[in-house]
Design a protein around this motif. Structure first.
Motif, PDB file in Angstrom:
ATOM      1  N   GLY A  85       0.803  -1.221   0.000  1.00 46.73           N
ATOM      2  CA  GLY A  85       0.000   0.000   0.000  1.00 46.73           C
ATOM      3  C   GLY A  85       0.829   1.260   0.000  1.00 46.73           C
ATOM      4  O   GLY A  85       0.449   2.264   0.619  1.00 46.73           O
ATOM      5  N   GLY A  86       1.990   1.209  -0.659  1.00 45.58           N
ATOM      6  CA  GLY A  86       2.861   2.379  -0.728  1.00 45.58           C
ATOM      7  C   GLY A  86       3.784   2.534   0.450  1.00 45.58           C
ATOM      8  O   GLY A  86       4.643   3.424   0.448  1.00 45.58           O
ATOM      9  N   GLN A  87       3.650   1.681   1.461  1.00 40.35           N
ATOM     10  CA  GLN A  87       4.503   1.755   2.643  1.00 40.35           C
ATOM     11  C   GLN A  87       5.539   0.636   2.632  1.00 40.35           C
ATOM     12  O   GLN A  87       5.244  -0.492   2.241  1.00 40.35           O
ATOM     13  CB  GLN A  87       3.644   1.632   3.919  1.00 40.35           C
ATOM     14  N   VAL A  88       6.748   0.968   3.059  1.00 41.88           N
ATOM     15  CA  VAL A  88       7.811  -0.034   3.156  1.00 41.88           C
ATOM     16  C   VAL A  88       7.729  -0.713   4.514  1.00 41.88           C
ATOM     17  O   VAL A  88       7.669  -0.049   5.555  1.00 41.88           O
ATOM     18  CB  VAL A  88       9.197   0.610   2.968  1.00 41.88           C
ATOM     19  N   ILE A  89       7.732  -2.038   4.501  1.00 41.35           N
ATOM     20  CA  ILE A  89       7.620  -2.829   5.733  1.00 41.35           C
ATOM     21  C   ILE A  89       8.788  -3.811   5.785  1.00 41.35           C
ATOM     22  O   ILE A  89       9.142  -4.429   4.775  1.00 41.35           O
ATOM     23  CB  ILE A  89       6.277  -3.595   5.770  1.00 41.35           C
ATOM     24  N   GLU A  90       9.366  -3.960   6.964  1.00 41.02           N
ATOM     25  CA  GLU A  90      10.445  -4.928   7.179  1.00 41.02           C
ATOM     26  C   GLU A  90       9.889  -6.123   7.953  1.00 41.02           C
ATOM     27  O   GLU A  90       9.234  -5.967   8.974  1.00 41.02           O
ATOM     28  CB  GLU A  90      11.593  -4.291   7.969  1.00 41.02           C
ATOM     29  N   LEU A  91      10.142  -7.330   7.451  1.00 41.57           N
ATOM     30  CA  LEU A  91       9.710  -8.554   8.116  1.00 41.57           C
ATOM     31  C   LEU A  91      10.893  -9.516   8.207  1.00 41.57           C
ATOM     32  O   LEU A  91      11.913  -9.333   7.547  1.00 41.57           O
ATOM     33  CB  LEU A  91       8.572  -9.234   7.341  1.00 41.57           C
ATOM     34  N   SER A  92      10.739 -10.545   9.029  1.00 41.80           N
ATOM     35  CA  SER A  92      11.735 -11.609   9.120  1.00 41.80           C
ATOM     36  C   SER A  92      11.035 -12.939   8.858  1.00 41.80           C
ATOM     37  O   SER A  92      10.033 -13.250   9.507  1.00 41.80           O
ATOM     38  CB  SER A  92      12.391 -11.626  10.507  1.00 41.80           C
ATOM     39  N   ILE A  93      11.561 -13.700   7.885  1.00 42.77           N
ATOM     40  CA  ILE A  93      10.986 -14.994   7.527  1.00 42.77           C
ATOM     41  C   ILE A  93      11.983 -16.086   7.902  1.00 42.77           C
ATOM     42  O   ILE A  93      13.168 -16.004   7.576  1.00 42.77           O
ATOM     43  CB  ILE A  93      10.694 -15.084   6.015  1.00 42.77           C
ATOM     44  N   THR A  94      11.496 -17.104   8.610  1.00 44.64           N
ATOM     45  CA  THR A  94      12.323 -18.268   8.874  1.00 44.64           C
ATOM     46  C   THR A  94      12.204 -19.209   7.679  1.00 44.64           C
ATOM     47  O   THR A  94      11.113 -19.707   7.373  1.00 44.64           O
ATOM     48  CB  THR A  94      11.885 -18.996  10.157  1.00 44.64           C
ATOM     49  N   VAL A  95      13.319 -19.425   6.996  1.00 41.91           N
ATOM     50  CA  VAL A  95      13.312 -20.195   5.749  1.00 41.91           C
ATOM     51  C   VAL A  95      12.906 -21.634   6.020  1.00 41.91           C
ATOM     52  O   VAL A  95      13.421 -22.288   6.945  1.00 41.91           O
ATOM     53  CB  VAL A  95      14.699 -20.163   5.076  1.00 41.91           C
ATOM     54  N   GLY A  96      11.962 -22.148   5.239  1.00 41.02           N
ATOM     55  CA  GLY A  96      11.533 -23.527   5.356  1.00 41.02           C
ATOM     56  C   GLY A  96      12.308 -24.432   4.411  1.00 41.02           C
ATOM     57  O   GLY A  96      13.065 -23.963   3.558  1.00 41.02           O
TER      58      GLY A  96
END
Length: 295
Positions: A277-288
């Motif tokens: 939605g036009g906003q930058v978001i930082e996430l953390s994904i644990t790789v499967g």
């Protein structure tokens, strides 16, 4: 001139004899055998696509004796299967270097049949380049394309130089246009992982992605699907999000994703930057770990 041809002929015959001491016939599919290489003591490397059973795999050794091997593991991505052989001969392959290989270098593909013994075809290395990913998803350290015939029974056999030193394993399953050599370094990496874990682990995020252009002129990957309960979905990634960076590196196509997921990434967190939605978001994904097909 005649003497030179005789000398060349004798040199090539010597290379075949040298390499043939470490090449076996592998009977693990209907109709006809494939070939394999005595890679390490008690370890045979062969072509994964030729293996149709796990147990009681009949092997014809270089001295003509029969032996029984079992499947230690397989990796369809690189077309490598690893067999364990209890009553192994002491001789194993002698390896050469692929670092100085150039298009035009003479190479031979060495196979073995239980009926006719060692066999060989000669040609040249028609293309040599850097790392690449197979259509099956495996990562190769080099692209080594052969201009020679890889007969069905020679898949899994040795590709050697004119001194009989093994440069790689012959495969007819990784390209629709030519036979390839799976380089020694790639085989060693896969053998190490299979002997350690029984299979090759590959990371995955559980996303369906497609490249898109952003208004600022940059690019990313839009999420078209997110596997329910998958690594990315659990981290909060939604359909419609646009991935712009993974592990701090910009992503423009799915190869950028795979380059991060290669190696020992399974079970480790990886930072992802998305636009929502036009906003930058930082996430953390644990790789499967990518689900493996049934063997």
């Amino acid at each position: 001139m005649e003497n030179e041809l005789v000398a060349l002929s004798n040199e090539l015959a010597g290379a075949v004899e040298q390499a043939g001491r470490a090449v076996v016939a592998v009977n693990a599919r209907p109709r006809f055998a494939s070939s394999g290489i005595l890679w390490r003591p008690g370890v045979i490397v062969t072509a994964e696509h030729t293996i149709r059973r796990r147990e009681e795999i009949a092997v014809t050794l270089p001295d003509g004796r029969g032996a029984t091997a079992t499947l230690a593991g397989r990796d369809a991505g690189t077309d490598i299967a690893v067999l364990k052989l209890a009553d192994a001969p002491p001789t194993v392959a002698t390896f050469g270097s692929t670092e100085s290989l150039k298009p035009g270098h003479v190479v031979l593909a060495i196979g073995r049949s239980a009926d006719s013994g060692v066999n060989a075809t000669m040609g040249i290395m028609s293309a040599v380049s850097g790392p690449w990913r197979t259509w099956r998803g495996g990562q190769m350290d080099q692209y080594l394309r052969l201009d020679l015939t890889v007969f069905p029974g020679s898949s899994g056999g040795a590709v050697v130089d004119t001194a009989g030193r093994v440069l790689g394993m012959a495969s007819s399953a990784l390209s629709r246009i030519a036979g390839l050599a799976v380089p020694v370094s790639t085989v060693n990496r896969v053998v190490d992982e299979i002997m350690r874990a029984g299979h090759v682990s590959r990371g995955y995020l559980g996303l369906g992605l497609h490249p898109v252009s952003l208004p600022d002129g940059s690019s990313g990957l839009i999420v078209l699907s997110a596997e329910a309960g998958g690594p990315a979905a659990r981290a909060g990634v939604l359909i419609g999000d646009i991935l712009v960076a993974l592990a701090g590196k910009p992503v423009r196509d799915t190869d950028d994703i795979q380059s991060v997921l290669d190696g020992p990434s399974v079970g480790k967190p990886v930072a992802v930057r998305i636009v929502r939605g036009g906003q930058v978001i930082e996430l953390s994904i644990t790789v499967g770990e990518r689900p493996r097909r049934e063997e």
